[in-house]
Design an enzyme around this catalytic site. Structure first.
Site: not given
Ligand code: GLN
Length: 462
Positions: A65, A140, A164
């Site tokens: 990420k 996310s 997330s």
């Protein structure tokens, strides 16, 4: 690889080819670190040729990420304010994974600074769900979940502040583990809300999640909130048997307004565990569904407003060329560099912390947080794990919730209480509705990741 049926280099190249082919439509990756991936793979092949012992994750491709620092690679947090930022060092999790021989393919898309539940808040464009390109991957960590689900990587790292890791795993049909607060070092993770943030794996199976978790967990002197949990994990590993497991199902988590098909799919999954010998009983967590979301959306933005103060046009990232004095360096750099949702949360947080409102909002939310922790403590006296849906719906269409922030926040209804209480939780794929994956969330006691992971493995077999 060890049998020399294929090399680490071939494996890495196969994934890079797949990224070349599909990333344009899925947009899971913001940056592909091709050269370093190839040299990391080559190093593993050299170890194999030399007959050396291989580390735990030798040659395994990983997607990271883009709020976790990988030295020398761009690290944007999907924000314009960090568009040109190059990470000057490795996050502790990256350092540990490199020691285990991992091959880093690149950096994945997210909602700006991890604020969102659909990856549509990225300054660089949305990621799409590999199961249906007209739908969101969740967020996310949507890029990481889509990379794994779309076969663009074997495993990925995400971060989870209020769901997330778990919610995108649920939307994409992947496994996502949010570790106990403190189980994994946050050093090198771009901070969102520091009392809630944790890094964890997104993978295809629970066993893969266990392997990545094992590699990244543990105390780190660079993160004072991290603790050593290894010993406890080893101990309970020996005792696990599904016949001895008591699963609590909180009645409040099957609520009015949630998708009936999702409810059915999750209840079927829990029935499977019961048939396999687990004891299933109804429990009650009244605070966690009624108040967790509200408390989360006070505490999180308060911490956001403090953490994001460092992006001032001077210390990090973008600095507005139009600024004529110091005040304008701050206001224009932040005004031009941050997206809408980030600004909204900075304003909420600043308001909640301001004099005269602090007691009414922040302090009150912290008291609710304590109630939520007590809720879980009480329930964990009579059960070993708690099973719930991960999200109230399957993946929604792109654009469906972007106009209405509140409806986007409601996607987090089943996941935020876990962060407020600092507990570990996993999302496991448990079925599909019209081709779209559904997630089963298993919540464990503090530092009992091994239990939820083991249960995950058993559930996959069933
Ligand atoms: N949907 C949550 C939010 O927008 C997810 C945050 C997170 O876990 N990073 O706050």
């Amino acid at each position: 690889m060890v049998k020399k049926e294929f090399s680490a280099l071939e494996l890495t190249k196969a994934f890079l080819d797949e990224i070349d082919k599909s990333n344009e439509k899925i947009f899971a990756f913001l940056t592909v670190t091709r050269d370093s991936a190839l040299s990391q793979a080559k190093r593993i092949d050299d170890l194999i040729s030399a007959g050396q012992d291989l580390p735990l994750l030798a040659g395994i491709p990983l997607a990271v990420k883009d709020n976790i620092m990988v030295e020398g690679a761009r690290c944007t947090a999907s924000s314009k304010i960090l568009e040109e930022y190059i990470a000057p060092y490795d996050a502790t999790v990256i350092k540990k994974l490199k020691e285990q021989g991992i091959v880093i393919l690149g950096k994945t898309n997210l909602d700006e600074f991890a604020m969102g539940a659909s990856t549509e808040n990225s300054a660089f464009g949305p990621t799409r769900n590999p199961h249906d390109l007209s739908r969101v991957p969740g967020g996310s960590s949507g890029g990481s979940a889509a990379a794994v689900a779309g076969n663009l990587s074997v495993c990925a790292l995400g971060s989870d502040t209020g769901g997330s890791i778990r919610q995108p795993a649920s939307f994409c049909g992947a496994v996502g583990l949010k570790p106990t607060y403190g189980a994994v070092s946050r050093y090198g993770l771009i901070a969102m809300a520091s009392s809630l943030d944790q890094i964890g794996p997104i993978t295809k199976t629970a066993q893969d999640a266990a392997l990545v978790f094992e590699a990244i967990e543990g105390k780190d002197e660079k993160d004072s909130t991290s603790v050593n949990s290894k010993i406890k994990n080893q101990k309970s590993k020996l005792e696990f048997k599904i016949q001895n497991l008591r699963i609590g199902v909180p009645k409040e988590y099957f609520m009015k307004g949630m998708d009936k098909e999702v409810e059915k799919t999750v209840k079927n999954a829990i029935n499977k565990l019961e048939e396999a010998g687990a004891e299933v009983r109804e429990v009650s967590l009244p605070y966690s569904t009624d108040y967790a979301l509200a408390a989360y959306y006070i505490i999180m933005p308060s911490e956001v407003s403090a953490n994001l103060a460092r992006y001032d046009g001077i210390k990090y990232g973008y600095s507005s060329p139009a600024a004529k004095n110091l005040m304008e360096v701050y206001s224009k750099s932040r005004g031009e560099g941050f997206g809408k949702e980030v600004k909204r949360r900075i304003m909420f947080g600043t308001y909640a912390l301001s004099s005269g409102y602090y007691e009414a909002y922040y302090l009150r939310a912290q008291k609710v947080r304590t109630k939520i922790i007590e809720d879980f403590n009480r329930v964990f006296k009579s059960v070993d794990v708690i099973a719930t849906p991960t999200a109230p719906t399957t993946a929604f269409k792109l654009g469906d919730k972007t106009k209405d922030p509140l409806s986007m926040y409601l996607a987090d209804i089943f996941v935020t209480a876990v962060n407020l209480a600092g507990l570990p939780a996993i999302s496991l794929p448990c079925g599909k509705i019209q081709g779209l994956p559904v997630g089963l969330q298993i919540i464990g006691r503090h530092f009992e990741e091994d239990k939820v992971l083991k249960l995950g493995e058993i559930f996959e077999k069933l």
